[in-house]
Design an enzyme around this catalytic site. Sequence first.
Site, PDB file in Angstrom:
ATOM      1  N   GLU A   1     -42.090  91.738  31.893  1.00 33.99           N
ATOM      2  CA  GLU A   1     -41.306  91.024  30.759  1.00 33.99           C
ATOM      3  C   GLU A   1     -40.758  92.308  29.718  1.00 33.99           C
ATOM      4  OE1 GLU A   1     -42.845  87.522  29.085  1.00 33.99           O
ATOM      5  OE2 GLU A   1     -41.865  88.075  27.262  1.00 33.99           O
TER       6      GLU A   1
ATOM      7  N   ASP B   1     -48.303  92.272  27.377  1.00 38.99           N
ATOM      8  CA  ASP B   1     -48.613  91.635  26.113  1.00 38.99           C
ATOM      9  C   ASP B   1     -48.652  92.470  24.884  1.00 38.99           C
ATOM     10  OD1 ASP B   1     -50.290  89.315  27.905  1.00 38.99           O
ATOM     11  OD2 ASP B   1     -51.063  91.382  28.732  1.00 38.99           O
TER      12      ASP B   1
END
Lengths: 190, 417
Positions: B313, B57
């Site tokens: 990610e 994040d």
Amino acid sequence: MKTGKELKPGTVIRIDNDPWLVQKAEFTKSGRNSAIMKTKLKNLLTGYKTETVYSADDKLDDVILDRKEATLSFINGDTYTFMDTTDYTMYELNAEDIEAVLPFIEEGMTDVCEAVFFEERLVSVDLPTTIVRKVAYTEGSARGDTSGKVMKPAKLSNGTELSVADFIEIDDMIEIDTRDGGSYKGRAKS
Amino acid sequence: MASWPGQGLPLSHGRMDFLPAMLLSAMIYPDNRRFFQGAAMKAHWDIFCCVVDNYGDIGVTWRLARQLVAEQGLAVRLWVDDLKAFVRICPEAQTDAAQQWQQGVDVRQWPTQWQDTAVADVVIGAFACQLPPAYVQGMLEQPRAPLWLNLDYLSAEDWVEGCHGLPSPQPNGLRKVFFFPGFTPKTGGLLREADLLSRRDALQSDPAVRNGFLQGLGIVPEHNARLISLFAYENPGVASWLDALAGDSRANHLLVPEGRVLGDVKDWLGEQVLTVGSIARRGALTVQILPFVSQDDYDRLLWCCDFNAVRGEDSFVRAQWAARPLLWHIYVQEEYAHWEKLEAFLDLYVQGLSAPAAAALVQLWRGWNMDNDMGQAWQQLLAHWDELDCHAHRWSAVQAAQPDLATALVQFYRNWL
């Protein structure tokens, strides 16, 4: 109040004070255990259509709708006429309005459906959770499997394709679960 | 509700807060000076980051915030609810500052008790995080509501193209827009700084620069050793892969930044403790534990390595820009939803590879993510090394031919205006 995850065809939500009918809803896991619902919406006042995305936990104002029992009366091109089973009133819907259940609508079906009304106007039709349909075509059993775990493609008389158990044959009656787009449930008891 | 000055609304501290960012950016990036000629007219962006777990994040939002400031000349506030996670990837930051400037970005502690603050022109909620209700109310009270974007997760699945850019009209009248990063032209693209590949090429083509960087981290690989980085979640496949590396005819030097996979490495080594700086040797394999480095240094580390095992990610994308063969440990989701995402990426990535090379790569990735034995899969991969290395370059170039995510976001905003 409904969450994005609870949206399904036939639901009406209020956006900017306008009622929007959910015509199609596709649930997808987007990432790290969050999910989205892609929807096709139709404005019930203007007829305008749009595609939207909601997070599964978005909170939306749903509109309380009237529901009545109805059966399919006849099909004329893209127009589907349903009849109120109590007062015999006829209602028409376009194919687009019932896109989500269209694969399981066919001439002669006797299912008692739920006609969904917004301000006395028919906006959608819900099928029963379980319906019975005849298999128009499927290949013969490839492996002689009787467990029901091995699946193969099959076609209904209106051309709808779905996966059925390997032991299902042409002209067999099958049960279909109409939730989540419709899936084979089992061979119908005769 | 406070407001940004310079927008025909009451003057507050907001616009002044952003001036240092613009000046700093102009000094560091002279090409950006033209953006500041009308600084008072520049858009303000708020990025909200809720740290759920790990560093994905904050990694993505921090990169995005920096790029928007440095390359687009924007005034960016990054709201982070867990500054400890931020400090891991930006070591010069402070964990207890309500506000701090880092590389031109106004980094704010996202407080539990939200304070009245000016609403930005563009509001990004990263990874479906819920914005503070008071802030949303502030958006409603603007003469024109800001552009509200939900920056979603990265996936190579087909549905992403169909959802990218779609609106999400809310009951309160605001319209959120879903923005999806991705690998195809119909998505928002990937985060990539304008000079990233030229900096990569400069390092990869100059052994002295490469060695200098590695030595700065205390890394002195044996001559001709295969340099591998390992950043993963806990993974039962570690043992069989390290067995293969240790039994190799060529020396392997494995660099393991601090992280969740360290326990598996420690167990395989049979060591009681592994700390930063630890070096252990087993057969042809040298294992070295590295500190958690800054994002820029992690990029350089990836560029230096011959093979990169990455996760989640952010590091996954950065390894693709490294243009080296890679191995992805995907974030595990309920009901094995991650397997579809893994297969979707593999379907895209292997296009252009020969069938045997594609099969070797797929087998290795599946093995890593489905707890299968890695030894044989690694041997298969080595047989196609040169082809996979060329392919990694090609893939990087193809992806770089598409607009990057930050540019796509800015273009979306311009179109929205």
